[in-house]
Design an enzyme around this catalytic site. Structure first.
Site, mmCIF file in Angstrom:
data_model
loop_
_atom_site.group_PDB
_atom_site.id
_atom_site.type_symbol
_atom_site.label_atom_id
_atom_site.label_comp_id
_atom_site.label_asym_id
_atom_site.label_seq_id
_atom_site.Cartn_x
_atom_site.Cartn_y
_atom_site.Cartn_z
ATOM 1 N N ASP A 1 21.207 70.723 81.806
ATOM 2 C CA ASP A 1 21.238 71.864 80.600
ATOM 3 C C ASP A 1 22.228 71.441 79.048
ATOM 4 O OD1 ASP A 1 21.047 73.937 82.405
ATOM 5 O OD2 ASP A 1 22.763 73.793 83.493
ATOM 6 N N LYS B 1 18.052 71.220 76.337
ATOM 7 C CA LYS B 1 16.703 70.267 76.132
ATOM 8 C C LYS B 1 15.261 71.182 75.564
ATOM 9 C CE LYS B 1 16.671 69.628 80.944
ATOM 10 N NZ LYS B 1 17.869 70.024 80.699
ATOM 11 N N HIS C 1 15.320 76.545 80.828
ATOM 12 C CA HIS C 1 15.293 75.746 79.169
ATOM 13 C C HIS C 1 15.561 77.512 78.029
ATOM 14 C CE1 HIS C 1 13.283 72.105 80.781
ATOM 15 N NE2 HIS C 1 14.892 72.628 81.263
ATOM 16 N N GLN D 1 16.215 69.254 84.098
ATOM 17 C CA GLN D 1 17.109 68.291 84.683
ATOM 18 C C GLN D 1 17.712 67.329 83.935
ATOM 19 O OE1 GLN D 1 14.614 68.689 87.020
ATOM 20 N NE2 GLN D 1 15.433 70.598 86.885
HETATM 21 P P1 GDP Z 1 18.157 73.220 79.138
HETATM 22 O O1 GDP Z 1 18.109 73.437 80.417
HETATM 23 O O2 GDP Z 1 18.844 71.937 78.775
HETATM 24 O O3 GDP Z 1 17.028 73.338 78.050
HETATM 25 O O4 GDP Z 1 19.727 73.669 78.119
HETATM 26 P P2 GDP Z 1 20.047 76.018 78.998
HETATM 27 O O5 GDP Z 1 19.188 76.006 78.584
HETATM 28 O O6 GDP Z 1 19.878 75.307 80.308
HETATM 29 O O7 GDP Z 1 21.548 75.667 78.451
HETATM 30 C C1 GDP Z 1 21.591 75.249 77.706
HETATM 31 C C2 GDP Z 1 22.702 76.015 76.394
HETATM 32 O O8 GDP Z 1 22.732 76.464 75.340
HETATM 33 C C3 GDP Z 1 21.174 77.483 76.873
HETATM 34 O O9 GDP Z 1 22.500 78.559 76.558
HETATM 35 C C4 GDP Z 1 21.457 77.135 74.976
HETATM 36 O O10 GDP Z 1 20.899 78.682 74.189
HETATM 37 C C5 GDP Z 1 23.169 76.984 74.585
HETATM 38 N N1 GDP Z 1 22.690 75.820 73.326
HETATM 39 C C6 GDP Z 1 21.903 74.838 72.804
HETATM 40 N N2 GDP Z 1 22.162 74.440 71.599
HETATM 41 C C7 GDP Z 1 23.680 75.015 71.644
HETATM 42 C C8 GDP Z 1 24.424 74.339 70.407
HETATM 43 O O11 GDP Z 1 23.991 73.666 69.878
HETATM 44 N N3 GDP Z 1 25.567 75.010 70.604
HETATM 45 C C9 GDP Z 1 25.406 76.517 71.129
HETATM 46 N N4 GDP Z 1 26.475 76.951 70.543
HETATM 47 N N5 GDP Z 1 24.806 76.653 72.233
HETATM 48 C C10 GDP Z 1 23.419 75.502 72.304
HETATM 49 P P1 IMO Z 2 17.747 72.053 83.405
HETATM 50 O O1 IMO Z 2 16.174 71.645 83.496
HETATM 51 C C1 IMO Z 2 20.799 71.586 85.992
HETATM 52 C C2 IMO Z 2 21.366 71.327 90.104
HETATM 53 C C3 IMO Z 2 21.630 71.925 91.039
HETATM 54 C C4 IMO Z 2 22.195 70.983 92.365
HETATM 55 C C5 IMO Z 2 20.795 70.083 92.265
HETATM 56 C C6 IMO Z 2 19.810 69.878 93.012
HETATM 57 O O2 IMO Z 2 17.931 73.542 83.544
HETATM 58 O O3 IMO Z 2 18.435 70.953 83.004
HETATM 59 P P2 IMO Z 2 17.327 71.181 93.396
HETATM 60 O O4 IMO Z 2 17.578 72.660 93.475
HETATM 61 O O5 IMO Z 2 16.825 70.914 91.936
HETATM 62 O O6 IMO Z 2 17.097 70.227 94.703
HETATM 63 O O7 IMO Z 2 19.360 71.296 93.292
HETATM 64 O O8 IMO Z 2 20.745 70.041 90.567
HETATM 65 N N1 IMO Z 2 19.859 70.881 89.004
HETATM 66 C C7 IMO Z 2 20.521 71.646 88.103
HETATM 67 N N2 IMO Z 2 21.423 71.540 87.171
HETATM 68 N N3 IMO Z 2 19.817 71.837 85.111
HETATM 69 C C8 IMO Z 2 18.613 72.139 85.896
HETATM 70 O O9 IMO Z 2 17.985 71.770 84.975
HETATM 71 C C9 IMO Z 2 18.938 71.581 86.767
HETATM 72 N N4 IMO Z 2 18.402 71.247 88.452
HETATM 73 C C10 IMO Z 2 18.846 71.496 89.044
HETATM 74 O O10 IMO Z 2 22.599 72.951 90.599
HETATM 75 O O11 IMO Z 2 22.864 70.519 92.086
HETATM 76 MG MG MG Z 3 18.528 74.642 82.107
#
Ligand code: GDP
Ligand code: IMO
Ligand code: MG
Length: 423
Positions: free
Chosen positions: A13, A16, A41, A221
């Protein structure tokens, strides 16, 4: 040409999806190489927000080719949901999304097995996303898996055999399940999946490289969730690291170009497992509130803490990161003091290496404190507007990690991205 890889350096998270979308105009192809719908994502642009799970984050920028690589595990039912949501907002993917025949299928019973295993673990549960990721990768390595290409030939027979095997395993668990509705949605998903072209992605991708096309590989991840190098056993079941792009796409190590390592200016984790810099106080709560730190798909509360440079340096080493990307620094805009963990004290011994087992003994983070920049950074357009305290924080990270910070993100929108130098 080479394959550039963008991957998470923390526990997922990191942002990416947002950055892959921002970088997509520089590439011809965007491809996922591991993970599956455990990912969420998030992308934001033109007032719209999208959450992608199995589909690469390169689908919104000008008709680029997007590939789901062989290292990915795919659930047809969730794939259908994802595609239909995109179709509803006017995005037809059939001409720009291709799927590797060698990607493994998450079967309906994989999801049930995931839940049964978690339930049997009780308090020691991993806190998985419940998407069947672990059981699917287990079947892959134990040579019992079914692949996307299997859908094209004698599938019913192979499916029946796999389901019978899973039912037998489930009979040893005290876990109630109702397969029928899940199965129904799954087979509807299969029909949707079949509208897409299944490819020998290793040939296609290597062929494109030969033609001079550029490829961006999108990690899911994060490094600390890698099955080999993460905080085992509290990890996912795939190689989330740079090497995973080679096995998950079929490209040789020498074909890897830049490795973009992405991290938040602080740190989060969702699910169980060690998190040395986790904050249980008001500061942690403030970061969660300001950063909206709740799972993109599950809505689960993310645990929050200060940036952990011990873990980050380890991740930089494992991946051979060439360029860093710092996300969400805007969340810290109002803080008087910002802390960065520069070493651990473990049972009285100081170390800057990530230990074999973080739960062995008492890990106390040793922090360096920084004066907060106390400025709303969300409308910043260029590096020249960075306050001195902000530069100081970045300079320290670059010195400690020995890699330059190329991009700084100051908000969720595509536009809230500052590229510090072109190359
Ligand atoms: P990913 O799994 O790595 O693609 O990340 P996620 O989407 O799960 O989580 C990132 C969160 O942070 C999302 O809600 C994005 O909209 C938000 N986000 C991304 N970049 C920024 C930033 O620079 N500032 C803030 N405040 N939010 C951001
Ligand atoms: P993105 O791509 C954050 C965590 C789960 C759990 C562990 C194993 O959005 O960054 P799984 O379902 O993969 O067997 O769970 O990994 N986990 C993540 N945490 N972001 C993710 O993906 C995750 N994908 C799995 O919460 O701790
Ligand atoms: Mg994510």
């Amino acid at each position: 040409m080479k394959v550039d890889v963008l991957l998470g350096l923390q526990w997922g998270d990191e942002g990416k999806g947002k950055v892959v979308d921002v970088l997509t105009p520089n590439y011809d192809v965007v491809t996922r190489f591991q993970g599956g719908p455990n990912a969420g994502h998030t992308l934001e642009f033109e007032g719209q927000k999208y959450v992608l799970r199995s589909i690469p984050s390169g689908i919104f920028q000008g008709g680029k080719v997007n590939v789901i690589g062989n290292g990915v595990v795919l659930d047809p039912a969730l794939f259908k949901q994802e595609v239909e949501q995109l179709e509803a907002s006017g995005h037809d993917l059939t001409k720009r999304l291709y799927i590797s025949k060698k990607a493994h299928l998450i079967l309906p019973t994989h999801r049930i097995l995931d839940a049964a295993y978690e339930s049997a673990k009780g308090a020691g549960k991993i806190g998985t996303t419940g998407k069947g990721i672990g059981p699917t990768y287990t079947d892959k390595t134990s040579r019992n898996g079914l692949r996307v290409g299997d859908l094209l030939c004698n599938f019913d027979q192979k499916y029946a055999k796999a389901i019978a095997r899973h039912k037998e395993i489930l009979s040893h668990y005290d876990y109630k399940y109702d397969l029928e509705p899940i199965e129904k949605a799954w087979f509807e998903g299969v029909e949707k999946l079949k509208q897409y072209t299944f490819i020998d992605s290793e040939y296609e991708l290597n062929g494109l490289l030969k033609e001079g096309k550029s490829i961006l590989a999108e990690g899911a991840q994060g490094t600390m969730l890698d099955v080999d190098f993460g905080s085992y056993p509290f990890v996912t079941s795939s190689n989330t690291i740079c090497a995973g792009a080679c096995t998950g796409l079929g490209v040789a190590p020498g074909k890897i170009g830049d490795v973009y390592g992405i991290f938040k200016a602080y740190c989060t984790r969702v699910g169980s497992g060690p998190f040395p810099t986790e904050l249980f106080d008001e500061v942690g709560k403030t970061i969660r509130d300001l950063g909206h730190e709740y799972g993109a798909v599950t809505g689960r509360e993310r645990r929050c803490g200060w940036i952990d440079l011990v873990a980050l340096k380890y991740a930089v080493m494992i991946n051979g990161v060439t360029k860093l990307i710092m996300m969400k620094s805007d969340v810290l805009d109002g803080f008087d003091i910002i802390k960065a963990c520069v070493a651990y004290n473990i049972n009285g011994n100081e170390t800057d290496e990530f230990p074999f087992d973080v739960t062995e003994g008492e890990v106390t983070p040793i922090y360096k404190e920084f004066k907060g920049w106390k400025k709303d950074m969300t409308k910043t357009k260029s590096e020249s507007e960075f306050p001195a305290e902000f530069n100081e924080y970045i300079d320290f990270l670059e010195d400690y990690l020995e890699v330059p910070v190329k991009i700084v993100s100051v908000g969720p929108d595509r536009e809230q991205t500052i590229v510090r130098y072109a190359e």
